[in-house]
Write an enzyme that holds these catalytic residues in place. Structure first.
Site, mmCIF file in Angstrom:
data_model
loop_
_atom_site.group_PDB
_atom_site.id
_atom_site.type_symbol
_atom_site.label_atom_id
_atom_site.label_comp_id
_atom_site.label_asym_id
_atom_site.label_seq_id
_atom_site.Cartn_x
_atom_site.Cartn_y
_atom_site.Cartn_z
ATOM 1 N N THR A 210 7.472 55.535 6.827
ATOM 2 C CA THR A 210 6.731 54.787 8.046
ATOM 3 C C THR A 210 6.362 53.948 8.991
ATOM 4 O OG1 THR A 210 4.782 56.735 8.762
ATOM 5 C CG2 THR A 210 4.531 54.901 6.953
ATOM 6 N N LYS B 271 11.153 52.996 10.702
ATOM 7 C CA LYS B 271 11.858 54.315 11.130
ATOM 8 C C LYS B 271 13.315 54.248 12.147
ATOM 9 C CE LYS B 271 8.066 57.894 10.583
ATOM 10 N NZ LYS B 271 7.864 59.080 10.705
ATOM 11 N N ASN C 289 12.939 59.073 7.944
ATOM 12 C CA ASN C 289 11.361 58.667 7.404
ATOM 13 C C ASN C 289 11.602 59.085 5.959
ATOM 14 O OD1 ASN C 289 12.434 61.659 7.078
ATOM 15 N ND2 ASN C 289 9.631 62.431 7.572
ATOM 16 N N GLY D 227 6.397 64.181 25.284
ATOM 17 C CA GLY D 227 6.680 62.601 25.828
ATOM 18 C C GLY D 227 8.156 62.630 25.156
ATOM 19 N N ALA E 33 8.787 59.927 18.493
ATOM 20 C CA ALA E 33 8.065 61.408 17.455
ATOM 21 C C ALA E 33 9.151 62.946 18.287
ATOM 22 C CB ALA E 33 6.979 61.292 18.342
ATOM 23 N N ARG F 170 5.399 61.209 31.726
ATOM 24 C CA ARG F 170 5.348 60.229 32.319
ATOM 25 C C ARG F 170 6.341 59.448 32.926
ATOM 26 N NH1 ARG F 170 0.591 56.773 29.717
ATOM 27 N NH2 ARG F 170 2.559 55.462 28.555
ATOM 28 N N THR F 171 7.090 58.611 32.835
ATOM 29 C CA THR F 171 8.481 57.814 32.896
ATOM 30 C C THR F 171 9.521 59.046 32.839
ATOM 31 O OG1 THR F 171 7.409 56.195 31.384
ATOM 32 C CG2 THR F 171 9.526 55.950 32.752
ATOM 33 N N TYR G 90 -3.073 63.851 14.358
ATOM 34 C CA TYR G 90 -4.455 64.905 13.729
ATOM 35 C C TYR G 90 -5.197 63.035 13.785
ATOM 36 C CZ TYR G 90 -2.380 61.929 9.099
ATOM 37 O OH TYR G 90 -2.102 60.890 8.143
HETATM 38 P P1 ATR Z 1 6.855 57.676 19.174
HETATM 39 O O1 ATR Z 1 7.762 57.373 18.595
HETATM 40 O O2 ATR Z 1 5.624 57.340 18.716
HETATM 41 O O3 ATR Z 1 7.606 58.320 20.350
HETATM 42 P P2 ATR Z 1 6.845 55.892 21.192
HETATM 43 O O4 ATR Z 1 7.779 55.342 21.710
HETATM 44 O O5 ATR Z 1 5.935 54.636 22.256
HETATM 45 O O6 ATR Z 1 6.641 56.196 20.247
HETATM 46 O O7 ATR Z 1 6.809 56.893 22.621
HETATM 47 C C1 ATR Z 1 5.661 56.968 23.199
HETATM 48 C C2 ATR Z 1 5.526 58.500 23.943
HETATM 49 O O8 ATR Z 1 4.081 58.667 24.431
HETATM 50 C C3 ATR Z 1 6.357 58.183 25.570
HETATM 51 O O9 ATR Z 1 7.106 58.706 25.762
HETATM 52 C C4 ATR Z 1 4.589 57.906 26.315
HETATM 53 O O10 ATR Z 1 5.404 58.261 27.710
HETATM 54 P P3 ATR Z 1 6.006 56.839 28.701
HETATM 55 O O11 ATR Z 1 7.405 56.793 28.597
HETATM 56 O O12 ATR Z 1 6.202 56.958 30.063
HETATM 57 O O13 ATR Z 1 5.043 56.074 28.472
HETATM 58 C C5 ATR Z 1 3.928 58.508 25.594
HETATM 59 N N1 ATR Z 1 2.815 58.162 25.871
HETATM 60 C C6 ATR Z 1 2.069 58.010 25.421
HETATM 61 N N2 ATR Z 1 0.759 56.964 25.866
HETATM 62 C C7 ATR Z 1 0.104 58.223 27.160
HETATM 63 C C8 ATR Z 1 -0.317 59.110 27.643
HETATM 64 N N3 ATR Z 1 -1.508 58.405 27.713
HETATM 65 N N4 ATR Z 1 0.150 59.758 28.666
HETATM 66 C C9 ATR Z 1 0.893 61.037 28.666
HETATM 67 N N5 ATR Z 1 2.102 59.782 27.954
HETATM 68 C C10 ATR Z 1 1.433 58.488 27.052
#
Ligand code: ATR
Length: 271
Positions: A62, A66, A87, A127, A131, A152-153, A217
């Site tokens: 975890t 990963k 995982n 996202g 994940a 967002r990006t 969750y």
């Molecule tokens: P994980 O492994 O959990 O996916 P990560 O690789 O850090 O973690 O990715 C986090 C994701 O959540 C990204 O898609 C991020 O968007 P950005 O790439 O634009 O940063 C998204 N995310 C995090 N906080 C957010 C928010 N408040 N609103 C929308 N998207 C969010």
């Protein structure tokens, strides 16, 4: 000798995996033990090697390991390769097999536990981090009519689409791009719920008979699930079912027995 398994991460004290696997072992009569191992962030590979030395048969991996788990695997399953993350380890004398059961767990929770069919559906995946990447292949294998990835990006959503370019039913963009569209399934794979934040979703995106699914969750998913309810989503789900189903898939890989999950999901909600 009792077979030994573990979950490895940092932090790890909060992990529900030891409880879940103990329930599975009890229910299926498997002679095994399952512990939680805290690995120093700079000594993941050494901690895995030490567990193997002690005769460990497999591990769950975890946060935050990963990706590193993917690197130290001697062989990857197709779904772990697509996720670029591991995982689950299955150890044998000559190799470390790296698998990823997260996406299969999500799909099984949605189809089997929630009774929601994926084929032909309009899916929205929010996202574009690890994940989201981890669940792409299992979702696509169920042939949605369209899979829209928003982030967002925006560039990261485009990059994820590119990685799966052999599928023609994927589009990518940002939150503004889906204004006016409707979806049957909306999955929150962002980390926004970790901070109790709501991604900037436009109104009116939930079709009739739609399912809103948060892969996290706990209290963090309340903003997204409340938004979905107000916006007319007909079913809501958090990630507890996915957590138990990904564990069941790992258990099946290790033991060749598929545990029943419904009671474990209920038990976890009442812990
Ligand atoms: P994980 O492994 O959990 O996916 P990560 O690789 O850090 O973690 O990715 C986090 C994701 O959540 C990204 O898609 C991020 O968007 P950005 O790439 O634009 O940063 C998204 N995310 C995090 N906080 C957010 C928010 N408040 N609103 C929308 N998207 C969010």
């Amino acid at each position: 000798m009792t077979d030994s398994y573990a979950v490895i991460g940092s932090p790890i004290a909060h992990s529900k995996s030891p409880w879940i696997h103990a329930e599975f072992a009890r229910q299926t009569g498997q002679d095994m033990r399952y512990e939680a191992i805290l690995a120093p962030v700079d000594a993941f590979a050494a901690t895995v090697a030490a567990f193997r030395e002690r005769g460990g048969k497999g591990m769950n991996v975890t946060v935050p390991f990963k990706l590193e788990a993917c690197e130290i695997s001697s062989r990857l399953t197709e779904r772990a390769g697509a996720a670029q993350a591991v995982n689950t380890f299955v150890f044998s004398s000559d190799e470390i097999l790296g698998d990823n059961t997260d996406g299969a767990g999500l799909v099984r929770d949605i189809r089997t536990n929630l009774g929601f069919s994926l084929t032909g559906k309009r899916m929205l995946l929010m996202g574009a981090g690890g994940a989201a990447r981890g669940v792409m292949l299992p979702l696509l294998e169920h042939k949605p009519s369209i899979l829209t990835i928003i982030n967002r990006t925006k560039q990261k959503a485009h990059a994820l689409q590119q990685q799966f370019s052999r599928y023609e039913n994927i589009v990518s963009g940002d939150y503004a791009d889906i204004r006016g569209e409707k979806f049957d399934l909306v999955i929150n794979a962002t980390s926004a719920s970790l901070q109790g934040n709501l991604p900037p979703l436009p109104p009116g995106i939930f079709a009739a008979e739609s399912l809103a699914y948060d892969m996290m969750y706990g209290d963090g998913c309340i903003p997204f699930l409340q938004f979905a309810k107000q916006q007319g989503a007909s079913s809501l789900a958090d990630g507890i079912g996915m957590l138990v189903e990904q564990a069941a898939e790992s258990f099946f890989l290790w033991r060749g027995v598929r545990p029943k999950t419904d009671q474990v999901i209920r038990g976890l909600r009442n812990l």
